[in-house]
Design a protein around this motif. Structure first.
Motif, PDB file in Angstrom:
ATOM      1  N   VAL A  89       0.873  -1.173   0.000  1.00 50.13           N
ATOM      2  CA  VAL A  89       0.000   0.000   0.000  1.00 50.13           C
ATOM      3  C   VAL A  89       0.905   1.216   0.000  1.00 50.13           C
ATOM      4  O   VAL A  89       1.889   1.257   0.755  1.00 50.13           O
ATOM      5  CB  VAL A  89      -0.933   0.016   1.224  1.00 50.13           C
ATOM      6  N   ASN A  90       0.616   2.179  -0.840  1.00 43.45           N
ATOM      7  CA  ASN A  90       1.354   3.428  -0.782  1.00 43.45           C
ATOM      8  C   ASN A  90       0.611   4.368   0.151  1.00 43.45           C
ATOM      9  O   ASN A  90      -0.498   4.791  -0.146  1.00 43.45           O
ATOM     10  CB  ASN A  90       1.490   4.041  -2.174  1.00 43.45           C
ATOM     11  N   ILE A 125       1.407   7.423   1.048  1.00 42.51           N
ATOM     12  CA  ILE A 125       1.292   8.726   0.386  1.00 42.51           C
ATOM     13  C   ILE A 125       2.484   8.880  -0.567  1.00 42.51           C
ATOM     14  O   ILE A 125       3.551   8.314  -0.338  1.00 42.51           O
ATOM     15  CB  ILE A 125       1.237   9.886   1.413  1.00 42.51           C
ATOM     16  N   GLU A 170       2.012   9.684  -4.685  1.00 41.34           N
ATOM     17  CA  GLU A 170       1.538   8.998  -5.899  1.00 41.34           C
ATOM     18  C   GLU A 170       2.039   9.717  -7.146  1.00 41.34           C
ATOM     19  O   GLU A 170       1.966  10.939  -7.257  1.00 41.34           O
ATOM     20  CB  GLU A 170       0.009   8.983  -5.899  1.00 41.34           C
ATOM     21  N   PRO A 223       5.631   4.015   0.783  1.00 47.07           N
ATOM     22  CA  PRO A 223       4.824   2.789   0.766  1.00 47.07           C
ATOM     23  C   PRO A 223       5.177   1.877   1.943  1.00 47.07           C
ATOM     24  O   PRO A 223       6.155   2.099   2.655  1.00 47.07           O
ATOM     25  CB  PRO A 223       5.259   2.133  -0.546  1.00 47.07           C
ATOM     26  N   LEU A 247      -3.439  12.987   3.908  1.00 49.71           N
ATOM     27  CA  LEU A 247      -4.099  11.999   3.056  1.00 49.71           C
ATOM     28  C   LEU A 247      -5.243  12.655   2.286  1.00 49.71           C
ATOM     29  O   LEU A 247      -5.415  12.421   1.073  1.00 49.71           O
ATOM     30  CB  LEU A 247      -4.627  10.835   3.895  1.00 49.71           C
ATOM     31  N   HIS A 291      -5.542  13.131  -1.900  1.00 50.92           N
ATOM     32  CA  HIS A 291      -6.632  12.669  -2.759  1.00 50.92           C
ATOM     33  C   HIS A 291      -7.193  13.808  -3.601  1.00 50.92           C
ATOM     34  O   HIS A 291      -7.458  13.634  -4.798  1.00 50.92           O
ATOM     35  CB  HIS A 291      -7.758  12.032  -1.956  1.00 50.92           C
ATOM     36  N   ARG A 299      -7.646   8.478   1.013  1.00 48.93           N
ATOM     37  CA  ARG A 299      -7.170   8.817  -0.322  1.00 48.93           C
ATOM     38  C   ARG A 299      -7.191   7.582  -1.206  1.00 48.93           C
ATOM     39  O   ARG A 299      -7.160   6.454  -0.704  1.00 48.93           O
ATOM     40  CB  ARG A 299      -5.749   9.383  -0.274  1.00 48.93           C
ATOM     41  N   THR A 301      -5.191   5.072  -3.596  1.00 51.12           N
ATOM     42  CA  THR A 301      -3.805   4.642  -3.563  1.00 51.12           C
ATOM     43  C   THR A 301      -3.518   3.840  -4.818  1.00 51.12           C
ATOM     44  O   THR A 301      -4.403   3.174  -5.357  1.00 51.12           O
ATOM     45  CB  THR A 301      -3.506   3.813  -2.303  1.00 51.12           C
TER      46      THR A 301
END
Length: 393
Positions: free
Chosen positions: A39-40, A42, A44, A55, A306, A310, A340, A342
């Motif tokens: 999972v990232n 934050i 992107e 991640p 987050l 987004h 957000r 991901t």
């Protein structure tokens, strides 16, 4: 729901996978290896702009049982899907020719051979419980499990940084997806209870504490069931916009721009390119801020970052979709402290950092909102920072 898409379906135990391998191929494997999805948290679309990402490896893995062969044949089989046994040879590996899931292990074999590593023919059995198409990097989990196995079997002695670059080449040149180095870095370099703060310019990595439970939080993944593909035109066009922005601004990569440079950029770039650039520049800043907060007050402080991430992906980079926006907005409205999308975008999953006491309310609200909108039923599950790729048998 098919077994490979069920987030609660456990990956086969090493002994079970080895037994299945022997049943299918007639001999025991040389070993079993695994690598996690990711999972990232934050950061992107900053990776291929030589920026920062944060991640973490998750408790969902791809596992491969592998045995070297005395000839050049390559035989591949998966515990899921209907492709059946796929047989090819080392000599016939060419970019763009492999189909389905097999392009990931075959791409790794090709990339290692391109580096001059003497990869033998092999038999391989894959099992995975990383949800497919959810933006949790199921493909990189496969690649990282395979390269960890082949690094051991060939005695190549590749460092994690070398394996990252080899799997990136497999993705870029064999699979045809213009991805960066974030996903495989998380899978190969992850650690339980930590996120990986990665500088994508030089691969410098630092483990950052990230544990939700002591903070009374859970990290929910909301798989929208809208499948996405990095090899499609949307991803490539975003990357082209970033390269154009860097060229016009006279920098090597967007990583070299600061927030204060955006005023100048607005006068030099067309509106769409400017918004793409603004996302990357501000997202890099948000990653650095998140690392600072995790090292201080902890995960309960990163919610606003987050949310801002987004909004930037939705409005400036334009890679969200109605399902992702609904998942994020509904989570926030029902108690999540930050949410957000991901992953690469155009579908996949959202994450929602949520107080434990609000978890069920968020789950129920998202399911109802999706039903009311006529969307497919989402999969919602928790993830925890887990260990990186390793041999397990």
């Amino acid at each position: 729901m098919s077994p490979q898409n069920h987030p609660d379906a456990g990956a086969a135990a090493p002994r079970e996978l080895a037994a299945r391998f022997e049943q299918e191929f007639g001999a025991a494997p040389d070993g079993v290896w695994q690598a996690p999805g990711r999972v990232n948290l934050i950061g992107e679309h900053t990776d291929y702009n030589e920026g920062f990402v944060l991640p973490f490896a998750i408790d969902r893995t791809a596992r491969v049982a592998v045995a070297a062969r005395p000839d050049s044949a390559v035989r591949l089989l998966s515990t899921y899907g209907d492709q059946g046994l796929v047989t090819t040879s080392l000599e016939s590996l060419q970019p763009g020719t492999a189909k389905g899931w097999t392009k990931y292990p075959l791409g790794v074999i090709w990339a290692l051979r391109e580096r001059g590593i003497d990869v033998p023919g092999l038999d391989l059995l894959l099992d995975s419980n990383v949800p497919l198409g959810a933006g949790l990097s199921s493909s990189h989990a496969i690649e990282c499990a395979v390269i960890t196995a082949l690094n051991d079997l060939t005695g190549a002695g590749l460092a994690a940084e070398d394996m990252v670059l080899a799997t990136q080449r497999a993705e870029n040149d064999f699979v045809g997806a213009p991805t960066g180095i974030m996903d495989q870095s998380a899978s190969l370099r992850g650690s339980k209870g930590h996120a990986v703060f990665l500088d994508c310019r030089d691969q410098a990595a630092r483990l950052v504490p990230f544990e939700t439970e002591p903070a009374g939080l859970v990290l929910l993944v909301i798989d929208t069931k809208v499948s996405h593909s990095h090899a499609d035109g949307g991803y490539a066009s975003r990357r082209a916009s970033c390269e154009l922005g860097a060229e016009v601004m006279g920098v090597k990569a967007l990583r070299d721009l600061e927030v204060v440079d955006l005023e100048e950029a607005s006068g030099l770039l067309d509106e769409v390119t400017f918004r793409r650039v603004r996302h990357v520049v501000t997202e890099n800043r948000r990653v650095v801020q998140a690392v600072e907060l995790l090292g201080g007050p902890g995960p309960g402080a990163i919610g606003p970052l987050l949310d801002a991430s987004h909004a930037s992906m939705r409005d400036d980079f334009e890679i969200s979709c109605p399902e992702l926006d609904l998942a994020v907005d509904t989570s926030r409205a029902n108690g999540s402290i930050g949410a957000r999308m991901t992953g690469g975008g155009f579908g996949g999953a959202a994450i929602a950092l949520t107080p434990v006491q609000a978890e069920q309310k968020v789950r129920d609200a998202v399911v109802k909102a999706f039903a009311d909108a006529g969307f497919a039923v989402p999969d919602i599950f928790t993830v925890f920072p887990a260990a990186g790729a390793m041999r397990i048998a």
